[in-house]
Design a protein around this motif. Structure first.
Motif, PDB file in Angstrom:
ATOM      1  N   ILE A  76      25.559  31.102  41.920  1.00 53.12           N
ATOM      2  CA  ILE A  76      25.615  31.408  43.345  1.00 53.12           C
ATOM      3  C   ILE A  76      24.847  30.329  44.097  1.00 53.12           C
ATOM      4  O   ILE A  76      23.886  29.754  43.583  1.00 53.12           O
ATOM      5  CB  ILE A  76      25.030  32.816  43.613  1.00 53.12           C
ATOM      6  CG1 ILE A  76      25.430  33.321  44.994  1.00 53.12           C
ATOM      7  CG2 ILE A  76      23.520  32.861  43.384  1.00 53.12           C
ATOM      8  CD1 ILE A  76      25.189  34.810  45.177  1.00 53.12           C
ATOM      9  N   GLY A 108      23.494  39.267  50.988  1.00 50.45           N
ATOM     10  CA  GLY A 108      24.333  39.754  52.071  1.00 50.45           C
ATOM     11  C   GLY A 108      23.625  40.674  53.039  1.00 50.45           C
ATOM     12  O   GLY A 108      24.261  41.224  53.941  1.00 50.45           O
ATOM     13  N   TRP A 142      30.050  31.976  45.374  1.00 50.29           N
ATOM     14  CA  TRP A 142      29.738  32.637  44.109  1.00 50.29           C
ATOM     15  C   TRP A 142      30.855  32.279  43.128  1.00 50.29           C
ATOM     16  O   TRP A 142      32.013  32.578  43.374  1.00 50.29           O
ATOM     17  CB  TRP A 142      29.655  34.129  44.351  1.00 50.29           C
ATOM     18  CG  TRP A 142      29.290  34.974  43.182  1.00 50.29           C
ATOM     19  CD1 TRP A 142      29.145  34.599  41.878  1.00 50.29           C
ATOM     20  CD2 TRP A 142      29.007  36.374  43.209  1.00 50.29           C
ATOM     21  NE1 TRP A 142      28.794  35.662  41.098  1.00 50.29           N
ATOM     22  CE2 TRP A 142      28.695  36.769  41.887  1.00 50.29           C
ATOM     23  CE3 TRP A 142      28.994  37.337  44.211  1.00 50.29           C
ATOM     24  CZ2 TRP A 142      28.387  38.085  41.557  1.00 50.29           C
ATOM     25  CZ3 TRP A 142      28.676  38.645  43.889  1.00 50.29           C
ATOM     26  CH2 TRP A 142      28.366  39.008  42.572  1.00 50.29           C
ATOM     27  N   VAL A 194      31.973  33.776  49.592  1.00 51.17           N
ATOM     28  CA  VAL A 194      31.767  35.210  49.789  1.00 51.17           C
ATOM     29  C   VAL A 194      30.939  35.479  51.047  1.00 51.17           C
ATOM     30  O   VAL A 194      30.363  36.558  51.212  1.00 51.17           O
ATOM     31  CB  VAL A 194      31.076  35.852  48.561  1.00 51.17           C
ATOM     32  CG1 VAL A 194      31.956  35.765  47.336  1.00 51.17           C
ATOM     33  CG2 VAL A 194      29.707  35.219  48.290  1.00 51.17           C
ATOM     34  N   LEU A 233      31.661  38.616  52.760  1.00 53.18           N
ATOM     35  CA  LEU A 233      31.648  39.814  51.920  1.00 53.18           C
ATOM     36  C   LEU A 233      30.356  40.584  52.189  1.00 53.18           C
ATOM     37  O   LEU A 233      29.260  40.037  52.023  1.00 53.18           O
ATOM     38  CB  LEU A 233      31.723  39.406  50.452  1.00 53.18           C
ATOM     39  CG  LEU A 233      32.255  40.423  49.440  1.00 53.18           C
ATOM     40  CD1 LEU A 233      33.710  40.744  49.737  1.00 53.18           C
ATOM     41  CD2 LEU A 233      32.104  39.869  48.028  1.00 53.18           C
ATOM     42  N   ARG A 240      29.299  42.922  47.552  1.00 46.07           N
ATOM     43  CA  ARG A 240      28.697  42.000  46.577  1.00 46.07           C
ATOM     44  C   ARG A 240      28.071  42.786  45.432  1.00 46.07           C
ATOM     45  O   ARG A 240      28.134  42.367  44.273  1.00 46.07           O
ATOM     46  CB  ARG A 240      27.656  41.109  47.263  1.00 46.07           C
ATOM     47  CG  ARG A 240      28.240  40.207  48.335  1.00 46.07           C
ATOM     48  CD  ARG A 240      27.220  39.240  48.925  1.00 46.07           C
ATOM     49  NE  ARG A 240      27.665  38.761  50.231  1.00 46.07           N
ATOM     50  CZ  ARG A 240      27.082  37.813  50.931  1.00 46.07           C
ATOM     51  NH1 ARG A 240      25.998  37.210  50.458  1.00 46.07           N
ATOM     52  NH2 ARG A 240      27.561  37.449  52.114  1.00 46.07           N
ATOM     53  N   ARG A 276      30.621  43.836  43.087  1.00 44.65           N
ATOM     54  CA  ARG A 276      31.133  42.674  42.349  1.00 44.65           C
ATOM     55  C   ARG A 276      30.170  42.243  41.239  1.00 44.65           C
ATOM     56  O   ARG A 276      30.512  41.429  40.389  1.00 44.65           O
ATOM     57  CB  ARG A 276      31.357  41.522  43.337  1.00 44.65           C
ATOM     58  CG  ARG A 276      32.216  40.384  42.848  1.00 44.65           C
ATOM     59  CD  ARG A 276      32.512  39.435  44.012  1.00 44.65           C
ATOM     60  NE  ARG A 276      33.432  38.375  43.605  1.00 44.65           N
ATOM     61  CZ  ARG A 276      33.068  37.141  43.299  1.00 44.65           C
ATOM     62  NH1 ARG A 276      31.792  36.806  43.342  1.00 44.65           N
ATOM     63  NH2 ARG A 276      33.952  36.241  42.959  1.00 44.65           N
ATOM     64  N   LEU A 316      26.332  41.984  41.890  1.00 48.65           N
ATOM     65  CA  LEU A 316      25.070  41.432  42.372  1.00 48.65           C
ATOM     66  C   LEU A 316      24.029  42.542  42.443  1.00 48.65           C
ATOM     67  O   LEU A 316      24.244  43.579  43.068  1.00 48.65           O
ATOM     68  CB  LEU A 316      25.249  40.774  43.743  1.00 48.65           C
ATOM     69  CG  LEU A 316      24.053  39.989  44.274  1.00 48.65           C
ATOM     70  CD1 LEU A 316      24.519  38.792  45.112  1.00 48.65           C
ATOM     71  CD2 LEU A 316      23.109  40.863  45.110  1.00 48.65           C
TER      72      LEU A 316
END
Length: 235
Positions: free
Chosen positions: A5, A52, A63, A68, A71, A76, A79, A81
């Motif tokens: 990231i 985020g 990422w 992202v 997002l 996140r 996904r 994170l």
């Protein structure tokens, strides 16, 4: 960067104040990345931008090579994170066991808590206690345990993971975080600290350690931990 990231020319504002001034930095996966800086340097804002929870004014978050930036934080998290903030990282009104079960695979009474309790056996006798009654170091152990229990976490961001811990427990914590970075699939682990942890090479083992140092919202050094330790202190 293909795996991991990163921030690209990121700016973050809090009202009239700009906390990040065009920050570009990357955290590889697999790998352990440490953000260094004093209070007010932008360490926490950098983690929040990646997670985020602090929207960018300009710039981007990528990422695994995918943008992202738009997002939201909850997406996140779904996904993969996992963000462990420095404050309010545990639910004080819930017991230690209930806090752990929120992150355990198969959340619920039957959730497997063993990874957290094996890592931090100090938590075992505290399971029935409200998390808000724990000491600062005990709460950090509980907070870091979220990352140990979160199945499928691919990016793990932890703000001041060893705050309030004894030196022995702090050393164990960095060994655990380094171990998380070597999981399969490749995992990116990033922590924020005021100073480089002592004995970092021993804690990290064979894990490559990348360091980014921030001052007043800007990156002043990026490289390996060994390079930073060889630098001449500023006068």
């Amino acid at each position: 960067m293909r795996n991991g990231i990163e921030l690209r020319r990121a700016r973050v504002r809090y009202g009239p104040l700009e906390a990040l001034h065009g920050v570009t930095l990357a955290a590889p996966a697999p790998g352990l990345t440490i953000l260094l800086g004093r209070n007010g340097s932008g360490r926490t804002t950098t983690l929040r931008a990646l997670a985020g929870t602090a929207p960018l004014t300009t710039g981007a978050v990528t990422w695994d090579g995918t943008d992202v930036t738009r997002l939201p934080a909850h997406a996140r998290a779904r996904r993969g994170l996992c963000f462990v903030p420095d404050g309010q990282a545990v639910f004080g009104h819930l017991t230690v066991a209930e806090n752990l079960r929120l992150s355990a695979p198969g959340s619920g009474p039957g959730g497997d808590l063993s990874p957290a309790l094996d890592a931090y056996p100090e938590l075992r006798p505290l399971l029935p206690r409200p998390a808000g009654t724990l000491s600062g170091g005990e709460q950090r152990m509980l907070a870091v345990s979220r990352a140990l229990l979160t199945a499928g976490a691919r990016v793990i961001l932890v703000d001041e993971p060893t705050q309030g811990m004894s030196p022995a427990v702090a050393s164990r914590t960095y060994a655990l975080l380094a171990g998380l970075s070597r999981r399969d699939p490749p995992t990116c682990v990033m922590t924020a600290e005021q100073r480089l942890p002592s004995g970092l090479r021993e804690h990290a083992g064979r894990t490559a350690v990348v360091v980014h140092e921030l001052r007043r919202g800007a990156v002043v050094f990026s490289g390996e931990a060994a390079e930073l330790s060889r630098r001449t202190p500023e006068t």
